[in-house]
Design an enzyme around this catalytic site. Structure first.
Site, PDB file in Angstrom:
ATOM      1  N   GLU A 186       0.846  -1.140   0.058  1.00 59.63           N
ATOM      2  CA  GLU A 186      -0.039   0.045  -0.097  1.00 59.63           C
ATOM      3  C   GLU A 186       0.770   1.297   0.031  1.00 59.63           C
ATOM      4  O   GLU A 186       0.578   2.527   0.578  1.00 59.63           O
ATOM      5  CB  GLU A 186      -0.994  -0.122   1.068  1.00 59.63           C
ATOM      6  CG  GLU A 186      -2.007  -1.073   1.123  1.00 59.63           C
ATOM      7  CD  GLU A 186      -2.759  -1.228   2.393  1.00 59.63           C
ATOM      8  OE1 GLU A 186      -3.004  -0.193   3.026  1.00 59.63           O
ATOM      9  OE2 GLU A 186      -3.411  -2.207   2.499  1.00 59.63           O
TER      10      GLU A 186
ATOM     11  N   HIS B 209       1.166  -1.541  17.613  1.00 63.61           N
ATOM     12  CA  HIS B 209       1.347  -0.215  18.033  1.00 63.61           C
ATOM     13  C   HIS B 209       2.249   0.334  19.126  1.00 63.61           C
ATOM     14  O   HIS B 209       2.217   1.307  19.494  1.00 63.61           O
ATOM     15  CB  HIS B 209      -0.240   0.059  18.659  1.00 63.61           C
ATOM     16  CG  HIS B 209      -1.120   0.007  17.561  1.00 63.61           C
ATOM     17  ND1 HIS B 209      -1.811  -1.087  17.362  1.00 63.61           N
ATOM     18  CD2 HIS B 209      -1.905   0.850  16.787  1.00 63.61           C
ATOM     19  CE1 HIS B 209      -2.866  -0.803  16.298  1.00 63.61           C
ATOM     20  NE2 HIS B 209      -2.835   0.451  15.923  1.00 63.61           N
TER      21      HIS B 209
ATOM     22  N   CYS C 138      -9.891  -4.478  14.006  1.00 61.43           N
ATOM     23  CA  CYS C 138      -8.948  -4.348  15.217  1.00 61.43           C
ATOM     24  C   CYS C 138      -9.632  -3.709  16.441  1.00 61.43           C
ATOM     25  O   CYS C 138     -10.621  -2.859  16.166  1.00 61.43           O
ATOM     26  CB  CYS C 138      -7.996  -3.670  14.802  1.00 61.43           C
ATOM     27  SG  CYS C 138      -8.426  -1.966  13.880  1.00 61.43           S
TER      28      CYS C 138
ATOM     29  N   GLU D  25     -17.271  -0.370  16.045  1.00 64.81           N
ATOM     30  CA  GLU D  25     -17.085   0.918  16.785  1.00 64.81           C
ATOM     31  C   GLU D  25     -18.430   1.708  16.020  1.00 64.81           C
ATOM     32  O   GLU D  25     -18.826   2.560  16.722  1.00 64.81           O
ATOM     33  CB  GLU D  25     -15.904   1.684  16.318  1.00 64.81           C
ATOM     34  CG  GLU D  25     -16.021   2.221  15.006  1.00 64.81           C
ATOM     35  CD  GLU D  25     -14.703   3.116  14.749  1.00 64.81           C
ATOM     36  OE1 GLU D  25     -14.772   4.282  14.108  1.00 64.81           O
ATOM     37  OE2 GLU D  25     -13.578   2.809  15.375  1.00 64.81           O
TER      38      GLU D  25
END
Length: 764
Positions: A490, A700, A649, A611
């Site tokens: 990407e 992360h 995620c 979410e």
């Protein structure tokens, strides 16, 4: 005329030009001291308070170097014990809890970072507080005191902001399985001490946020609110109990009658509840109404809002406060920075600074009469009407295509058991197949090439050649590492949503519309302003080029319709469901083009599906039905031998597992490293049959996981699911990491998978 109090609940922290981001990352690389970060923070706070001037009360304490929930854990003395070390100062401990490592020269060994999850139904992530039965609390409010002292020195009429005690406990996790509510008795005296200290330091009002009041609460949590605020009612400072993100429902009576001086309601998402609140609220209490949308970027219809507010202002008089619906953390800072947005789209927008101007305009109209702001009201009226009438918003061809959709087209042709046999015959993958989520590091050179093209220094052909070079490098590294299913990396995508938005009709992009996602990570949500259609293929040439470089399968990579919806600033003039279906039809065309080009695996990422789940259970089933239907619309036109992957995620899957199964993706990859595979419990209980890739390391965090750590996680995964179902992958994309971090981590991951293939009996 009534007297109206105006205030704000919170402001963006990162800076209009992401100043805090760059200061933090420089410090984490070891290039600058923490003092440089704190200097940047001081300058930003002063600037932001200036932008809020003219309000009666300005929030103080909403500014964070990483996350306000983590700030609360630090202030209450309950950061994870593993983050502490005698050699570390407070900020090193703080960043160690957030990231697993303080900075490049941190003298202490890296540790596991705190778990991170979504802040209600937003795209902001918070650090989950950690408790056990023996957790003790001790006030250390240095950070808030620093901000309060600065505000007073600048003459700011400040209102300290705290996360309330009940929400703090509910948002956390007890690692030993103990009851978090049993900690309330120990927590409340520390909150009382905190509030008393603020009062001594000159605070008159304190904004105490209790956002969990918009969730369904059982009797024990409702009792906790009564206990907490009856305990805190003796403190001398006035408390503004603040809720946002939705209606209070059955908690409205509770909230209205707690012994506090005022209550804030989200009057954008819960306007229908205001009338009931007026009847429940005692006559001595302030009612704060969030009348400006703090979650979206469209201008407020000031005429309609004033028509609604005028009788309320006459009834409440000085008891009426006006504010945005929630913190302005969730919108960009200033529309005036946008120079390239086309007319009239720019006229339809309001960012943080402009939303506060709208608030001031409403207050002036209510206190001095509409004539005092007549020109402003007329300008806003014309902008709102222009948007309603625009042909760029409404496209009849898109609406006709959606009306012709047949739900049968969203079902796979054969059940998973039949498909997987054909896919395995085609792909010839080993046990414990290894892959990555999609993106690889966005290097400085990639960003430079993108900037050079944007500035007109190179043409699109030169840019494409540079990106092809990056793709070739990415494929070569993956082959050398021995990964089984490759990705093109990407390189050509600045962002997984923005990339598609700039190629789909109905979207527009900003230059400086940054909002914080977590820590120093910022995103620039596109503006989804009109009906969506795909003028041309978006990814096919990149996918086919990457596949031409390897005999191993290379995944085609798409962002799913629900994530494109939830990670954009979405039009508010039609149902979100309708907009999402338009996105799904556009992506379906891309999926079919990829399949026709010979791409054997297509990954359609939906990290934002969970979410978007409404906070109230009564609304969740409807959302999940249309969200999952949109994924199937996009994905399920392919043949049985084409393998569909999806990625999610930082989601709690217990409440959506049945709907995940309904997606019928052949493989789902998920974040599980920070939660030590506990998210797989839901998949095990549901007897989930399809493939699962539980993340084996946390991308992360800069920490390098060992081979043994990954083996241990995968062996734990094999206790939940059959090894035949399991894939091996990182938690998420690798865009934000550096190559010198990625390569050794992936090498360890491949070694762990190879060990498991050789020791299958031991793995299970």
């Amino acid at each position: 005329m009534p007297t109206i109090t105006t205030h704000n609940l919170g402001f963006a922290r990162i800076g209009a030009h992401r100043e805090l981001k760059f200061a933090l990352e420089s410090h984490w690389r070891g290039e600058t001291s923490i003092d440089a970060v704190l200097d940047t923070a001081t300058q930003l706070r002063a600037r932001h308070w200036g932008l809020q001037s003219g309000l009666d009360w300005v929030p103080v304490g909403d500014f964070s170097l990483y996350d306000h929930v983590l700030d609360t854990s630090a202030a209450l003395g309950c950061l994870p014990e593993r983050a502490r070390a005698a050699s570390l100062d407070r900020w090193s401990v703080y960043f160690r809890a957030a990231r697993g490592r303080a900075h490049a020269q941190c003298p202490a060994a890296p540790v596991a970072a705190a778990e991170m999850t979504k802040w209600f139904d937003t795209n902001y992530h918070y650090l989950v507080p950690e408790f056990d039965a023996h957790t003790r609390f001790e006030l250390d409010d240095h950070w808030l005191q620093t901000q309060w002292t600065q505000a007073r020195s600048l003459g700011v009429r400040g209102k300290p902001v705290l996360l309330g005690p009940v929400s703090f406990l509910r948002l956390g996790k007890a690692r030993d399985g103990s009851d978090r509510l049993k900690l309330l008795d120990a927590l409340l005296p520390v909150y009382a001490q905190w509030l008393e200290r603020l009062h001594r330091d000159g605070a008159t009002w304190v904004q105490i946020d209790e956002p969990v009041l918009v969730e369904e609460l059982d009797a024990s949590w409702r009792h906790a609110f009564n206990l907490a605020y009856h305990t805190l009612k003796a403190v001398p400072v006035k408390l503004l109990l603040t809720t946002y993100f939705g209606p209070l429902g059955e908690n409205l009576y509770l909230a209205a009658n707690l012994p506090v001086a005022g209550l804030h309601l989200d009057a954008v998402r819960a306007r229908a509840e205001v009338s009931a609140a007026l009847n429940l609220l005692p006559p001595t209490k302030v009612l704060s109404l969030g009348v400006i949308d703090g979650r979206n970027v469209w201008k407020t219809d000031l005429d309609a809002t004033l028509d609604w507010l005028e009788p309320l202002a006459a009834r409440l008089e000085e008891r009426l406060w006006l504010a945005p619906s929630c913190s302005l953390l969730h919108v960009p800072v200033d529309l005036d920075l946008e120079r390239r947005l086309p007319h009239p789209l720019r006229d339809w927008l309001a960012f943080g600074v402009q939303k506060l101007d709208e608030l001031r305009c409403l207050a002036q109209a209510l206190t001095q009469g509409k004539d005092s702001v007549a020109q402003r009201l007329e300008e806003q009226r014309q902008a709102v009407q222009s948007r309603r009438d625009s042909p760029s918003v409404h496209r009849p061809a898109v609406q006709a295509a959606l009306a012709a959709w047949d739900d049968a087209l969203g079902r796979r042709r054969s059940p998973y058991a039949q498909r997987i046999a054909l896919q395995q015959q085609r792909l010839q993958l080993p046990a414990w197949p290894t892959t990555t989520i999609g993106s690889f590091p966005q290097t400085a050179d990639i960003r430079l090439q993108r900037k050079r093209m944007r500035d007109g220094l190179i043409d699109p052909a030169a840019y494409e050649q540079a990106m092809r070079k990056e793709i070739a490098h990415c494929i070569r590294v993956q082959e050398e590492l021995g990964l089984d299913v490759l990705v093109h990396g990407e390189a050509e995508r600045s962002d997984m949503v923005e990339y598609f938005a700039e190629q789909l009709d109905g979207f527009a992009l900003t230059e400086h519309g940054w909002v914080q996602s977590y820590g120093s990570r910022c995103v620039k949500p596109p503006l989804l302003y009109g009906d969506v259609q795909r003028p041309a293929p978006m990814t096919v040439r990149w996918a086919t080029y990457a596949q031409s470089l390897s005999t191993k399968p290379v995944k085609g990579m798409l962002t799913g319709p629900v994530t494109l919806l939830n990670w954009s600033f979405v039009r508010d003039d039609q149902a979100r469901e309708t907009t999402c279906r338009q996105l799904a039809l556009a992506l379906r065309q891309e999926v079919l083009d990829l399949e026709a080009a010979g791409v054997a695996i297509i990954q359609i990422d939906e990290p934002a599906l969970r979410e978007g789940l409404p906070l109230r259970q009564a609304d969740q089933a409807h959302y999940l039905r249309w969200a999952c239907a949109c994924f199937r619309m996009a994905a399920n036109g392919v043949g049985d031998a084409t393998q569909i992957h999806t990625h999610m995620c930082y989601s709690e899957f217990n409440d959506i597992i049945e709907h995940i199964a309904e997606l019928d993706a052949d493989v789902i990859t998920i974040e599980t490293a920070r939660s030590a595979m506990e998210l797989l419990d839901a998949f095990e209980r549901h007897h989930y049959p399809n493939g699962v890739g539980p993340g084996v390391y946390d991308i992360h965090s800069p920490n390098l996981p060992s081979v043994q750590q990954m083996i241990d996680l995968l062996r734990r995964a094999a206790q939940h699911l059959s090894p035949q179902q399991l894939w091996v992958n990182p938690d998420c994309g690798l865009k934000t990491r550096q190559w010198d971090e990625v390569v050794p981590a992936l090498r360890h991951m491949v070694q762990a998978a190879r060990w498991l293939r050789e020791h299958t009996a031991e793995a299970t």
